[in-house]
Design a protein around this motif. Structure first.
Motif, PDB file in Angstrom:
ATOM      1  N   PRO A  22      -3.286   7.054   7.788  1.00  0.00           N
ATOM      2  CA  PRO A  22      -2.818   7.742   6.579  1.00  0.00           C
ATOM      3  C   PRO A  22      -1.463   8.391   6.801  1.00  0.00           C
ATOM      4  O   PRO A  22      -1.166   8.928   7.872  1.00  0.00           O
ATOM      5  N   GLY A  23      -0.644   8.319   5.771  1.00  0.00           N
ATOM      6  CA  GLY A  23       0.664   8.940   5.849  1.00  0.00           C
ATOM      7  C   GLY A  23       1.762   8.063   6.387  1.00  0.00           C
ATOM      8  O   GLY A  23       2.923   8.464   6.366  1.00  0.00           O
ATOM      9  N   VAL A  24       1.440   6.867   6.863  1.00  0.00           N
ATOM     10  CA  VAL A  24       2.437   5.960   7.401  1.00  0.00           C
ATOM     11  C   VAL A  24       2.957   5.078   6.272  1.00  0.00           C
ATOM     12  O   VAL A  24       2.177   4.564   5.457  1.00  0.00           O
ATOM     13  N   GLU A  25       4.256   4.898   6.227  1.00  0.00           N
ATOM     14  CA  GLU A  25       4.852   4.080   5.184  1.00  0.00           C
ATOM     15  C   GLU A  25       4.391   2.630   5.332  1.00  0.00           C
ATOM     16  O   GLU A  25       4.421   2.062   6.412  1.00  0.00           O
ATOM     17  N   GLY A  26       3.983   2.046   4.240  1.00  0.00           N
ATOM     18  CA  GLY A  26       3.538   0.662   4.242  1.00  0.00           C
ATOM     19  C   GLY A  26       2.116   0.474   4.721  1.00  0.00           C
ATOM     20  O   GLY A  26       1.758  -0.630   5.133  1.00  0.00           O
ATOM     21  N   SER A  27       1.290   1.531   4.673  1.00  0.00           N
ATOM     22  CA  SER A  27      -0.081   1.424   5.173  1.00  0.00           C
ATOM     23  C   SER A  27      -1.108   1.162   4.092  1.00  0.00           C
ATOM     24  O   SER A  27      -2.300   1.123   4.382  1.00  0.00           O
ATOM     25  N   SER A  28      -0.673   0.999   2.844  1.00  0.00           N
ATOM     26  CA  SER A  28      -1.631   0.713   1.784  1.00  0.00           C
ATOM     27  C   SER A  28      -2.136  -0.724   1.898  1.00  0.00           C
ATOM     28  O   SER A  28      -1.477  -1.595   2.495  1.00  0.00           O
ATOM     29  N   ILE A  29      -3.296  -0.968   1.313  1.00  0.00           N
ATOM     30  CA  ILE A  29      -3.898  -2.296   1.400  1.00  0.00           C
ATOM     31  C   ILE A  29      -3.035  -3.331   0.690  1.00  0.00           C
ATOM     32  O   ILE A  29      -2.879  -4.468   1.161  1.00  0.00           O
ATOM     33  N   ALA A  30      -2.456  -2.944  -0.432  1.00  0.00           N
ATOM     34  CA  ALA A  30      -1.621  -3.890  -1.172  1.00  0.00           C
ATOM     35  C   ALA A  30      -0.393  -4.294  -0.363  1.00  0.00           C
ATOM     36  O   ALA A  30      -0.001  -5.471  -0.330  1.00  0.00           O
TER      37      ALA A  30
END
Length: 781
Positions: free
Chosen positions: A432-440
């Motif tokens: 969490p909180g890392v750029e580009g860590s979303s599933i999409a």
């Protein structure tokens, strides 16, 4: 690619100790078509995990010895005023794990500097070959600070004003100040001595405090003593004879100052116990005496120093503390026993010292705490399985016994996973909180090669069999596989992992509540067992089932409250919240005294059926006459059933989940090969096949040649013999290899003697008592 290169980072760029040891080289492509974005995502995930792990390890190792550090800091504060006419010496028993001593004393230095106003100097045996060098190193660090610590931590820089020694005048030694912005400008190139330390301390420390500290009438000022420093070139070595004593920490009977020293010690201890301000102390005339900054010298690896050198150093420090008032305090680091100290320190030196013992925590306890906080607790996107944990603990107990090596093993597991797994960048979904860590965003980085590797995962092959026919037909559709299958499984695994650790904490609390004591070792053991087996198949569940039978109503309610408290988490999933609501309903029923609706009544369950057998009818009639179960027994049974349902639903082994290969490290082969090498087999393999180790094209495997190394030729002939080897036959076979050369017999005998000596050193041969002209083999392949 399977063996990543490691680079060294400059000290000024280091954020923590463990991350400064091994820094990975830039990531490369694992296959030709891997995109640069995929490599960058993999490196970003690795750096996130590395940074979090290093911060956890660093904070844990800094706090694991906190009690001992606090005792040492109190010892330094209590002896910051020169009232006792002996040199305070702290004996720190750091344990047998010598490889971790440097790191432990580094944390000790930071703690003492942070909690007190002390100045620290650290001496090591490899850099202390003479008394002058030892004193010069200590004085330099006390005045200017340690170079490595100043470069790494700006808070260690004492002042913007740095003091340098000016020896331009032959009559006196002057202290001047220069302002500099780099460490190179602060540290002088000339050797400084203890007189320079006295002058620097009187001009920079005492004057900066205030002029409230009165000089004793019978003592001259420090500057005048430094002026007369040229008249006193060496410290007086001869000491008056003192009566023998068994304990060097007690007062010396028969000494003129013995009663005064004892009175000073009692006065100091009374002041500490009465809670007097540690920064001020009353002087003899009633005025306030400001506590000065102590000068602490830490001597690591005390056993490795020269005995005479240590004795002279302690005498010099004792003289300057008693005569000049320097608040010098010595910390000696040693192994597990004070026998070395009593052996090195003679009686003439011991009467000058006031010693106190301190002990660091055992390395095995530190490892248990480390694994419990780093591995067993959630917080990292990767979970380490049972085989690597067993390998790590077995290597620790059987081989190195070093915390630093164990931590390096953890970092190596991370490196090996991220360098060799092309799908490891998907672990960002649990960052969490890392750029580009979303599933999409992560699924958007998946290309055709990634999807091919995902379909080939064993866990995905098993998951495919559970899909419906319509979804199984669309398995090869990249769009459907990426957006529906992978995205759903990533979300499910993150939720599964969060619920898994939350239920594990609930189970541990419930077991501890019923009397099954859970310490760090048992918690880790339970953790490793649950990674492979269901909870109902483990011994703790059997113990819990037996212990819950005798609980009263109050104890059962308290057990339910413990379970509810451990499950109180705002990020609980919907499925786990449903089970929590069921437990609340069971507690309410137990408080009201109502029998659970799911529990059948006695008459219904024991009704006699005419179609039953005679034995079954007799058992039903006997049960019919028993009293009905009370609400407490029903509540206990219901809670046991609830806990069993909870663990069977959420505490499933990790290897049963799809995509577990990305988030779960369960192999220890690379760890075993890298940190537990088989030295003898490696050496023997190199002797048998030298071409694989030596860049030589003329040596062919399996064929003897005079160009081979002499030891390799002797070992190749060595394998053809039985238990005993005739030396004459062995030499003749060795000399036959050099028939095509013009070697003299004397040269051949010398080369053969050297080869056999090396084989004896390797443990391949030994002398035989059965025959004088034979030797015995010790290695058989």
């Amino acid at each position: 690619q399977s063996a990543p290169k490691l680079l060294r980072r400059p000290p000024q760029d280091v954020n923590s100790f463990w991350s400064s040891q091994l820094v990975p080289a830039p990531f490369g492509r694992l296959y030709d078509d891997e995109t640069r974005e995929s490599v960058d995502f993999r490196q970003k995930a690795y750096r996130y995990v590395w940074r979090n792990l290093s911060n956890k390890v660093e904070s844990l190792l800094a706090s694991v010895h906190e009690k001992s550090f606090q005792d040492i800091a109190n010892f330094v504060v209590n002896h910051s005023i020169v009232t006792v006419k002996r040199l305070p010496v702290g004996l720190v028993f750091a344990g047998v794990n010598v490889a971790d001593h440097s790191n432990a004393f580094r944390h000790l230095s930071r703690f003492v500097v942070k909690s007190t106003s002390a100045r620290i100097a650290t001496l090591q045996s490899h850099a202390s070959s003479s008394l002058q060098g030892m004193l010069s190193s200590a004085v330099n660090q006390l005045i200017y600070g340690d170079a490595s610590e100043l470069a790494e931590h700006d808070s260690w820089i004492m002042d913007d004003v740095a003091f340098v020694v000016d020896d331009s005048s032959d009559e006196e030694t002057h202290i001047s100040s220069k302002r500099g912005t780099t460490l190179a400008k602060r540290r002088p190139n000339k050797v400084v001595d203890m007189d320079a330390l006295v002058t620097w301390y009187s001009t920079s420390i005492l004057d900066s405090k205030s002029n409230q500290v009165k000089k004793r009438p019978h003592e001259s000022t420090s500057s005048s003593r430094v002026t007369r420093g040229s008249e006193r070139k060496r410290v007086r070595r001869e000491q008056p004879e003192a009566p023998s004593t068994d304990n060097i920490t007690e007062g010396i009977p028969g000494d003129d100052g013995g009663s005064e020293m004892a009175a000073d010690e009692d006065l100091e201890m009374d002041e500490v116990q009465d809670g007097i301000d540690p920064q001020t102390q009353p002087s003899a005339d009633g005025s306030a005496k400001i506590r000065t900054e102590p000068l602490v010298i830490i001597i690591e690896e005390f056993e490795s120093f020269d005995e005479a050198l240590v004795r002279d150093f302690l005498k010099v420090c004792s003289t300057y503390r008693m005569e000049f008032g320097l608040p010098l305090i010595i910390i000696l680091g040693m192994g597990t026993s004070a026998d070395v100290f009593h052996k090195i320190v003679d009686r003439s030196t011991g009467v000058r010292l006031e010693t106190r013992k301190f002990s660091f925590q055992k390395s095995s306890d530190v490892l248990n705490e480390l694994l419990n906080q780093v591995v067993v607790q959630p917080g990292l996107p990767l979970t380490i399985g049972s085989p690597p944990l067993h390998r790590l603990t077995n290597d620790f107990l059987s081989f190195h016994f070093s915390i630093q090596t164990s931590v390096n093993s953890l970092f190596f597991l991370l490196m090996e996973h991220f360098y060799q797994s092309e799908l490891s960048f998907l672990t960002l979904v649990d960052c969490p909180g890392v750029e580009g860590s979303s599933i999409a965003e992560l699924t958007g980085q998946l290309d055709s090669n990634h999807l091919h590797y995902l379909r080939k995962l064993p866990s995905m092959e098993s998951h495919r069999l559970l899909l419906s026919k319509s979804d199984a037909k669309r398995w090869t559709d990249d769009g459907f596989f990426k957006s529906n299958v992978i995205a759903t499984l990533l979300s499910q695994f993150v939720s599964f992992k969060q619920d898994w650790f939350q239920v594990l904490g609930c189970v541990c609390r419930c077991l501890h509540h019923v009397g099954y004591f859970i310490d760090n070792l048992k918690r880790r053991k339970l953790f490793t067992q649950l990674l492979e087996k269901p909870f109902e198949q483990l011994k703790p569940f059997t113990s819990f089932s037996h212990a819950i039978r005798d609980l009263s109503k109050a104890d059962t309610l308290e057990l339910m409250d413990t379970a509810l408290l451990s499950m109180d988490n705002p990020q609980t999933s919907a499925a786990l919240s449903k089970h929590i609501d069921e437990l609340r309903a069971l507690r309410t029923q137990l408080v009201d005294g109502a029998v659970s609706k799911d529990q059948p009544t006695v008459d219904e369950s024991n009704a006699v059926n005419k179609h039953w057998s005679a034995a079954k009818r007799r058992s039903a009639l006997l049960q019919k006459n028993l009293p009905p179960p009370d609400a407490v027994a029903t509540g206990r049974t219901a809670f046991r059933t609830w806990l069993l349902t909870l663990t069977s639903t959420f505490l499933k082994p990790f290897h049963t989940q799809p995509l577990h290969e990305i988030f779960f490290i369960n192999k220890d082969k690379a760890l075993s090969k890298s940190f537990n090498c088989s030295f003898r087999s490696t050496v023997l393999k190199a002797l048998k096949q030298p071409r694989r180790w030596l860049p030589c094209s003329c040596c062919k495997d399996g064929k003897l040649s005079h160009t081979m190394h002499d030891t390799c030729i002797a070992y190749a002939l060595y394998e053809d013999y039985g238990k005993l080897i005739n030396l004459a036959d062995w030499y003749q076979a060795f000399a036959a290899v050099f028939d095509s050369t013009k070697e003299t017999p004397a040269a051949l005998q010398a080369r053969f003697g050297r080869a056999t000596a090396e084989l004896q050193l390797l443990g391949c041969i030994k002398s035989s008592t059965r025959k004088t002209d034979h030797i015995a083999k010790t290695v058989f392949t």
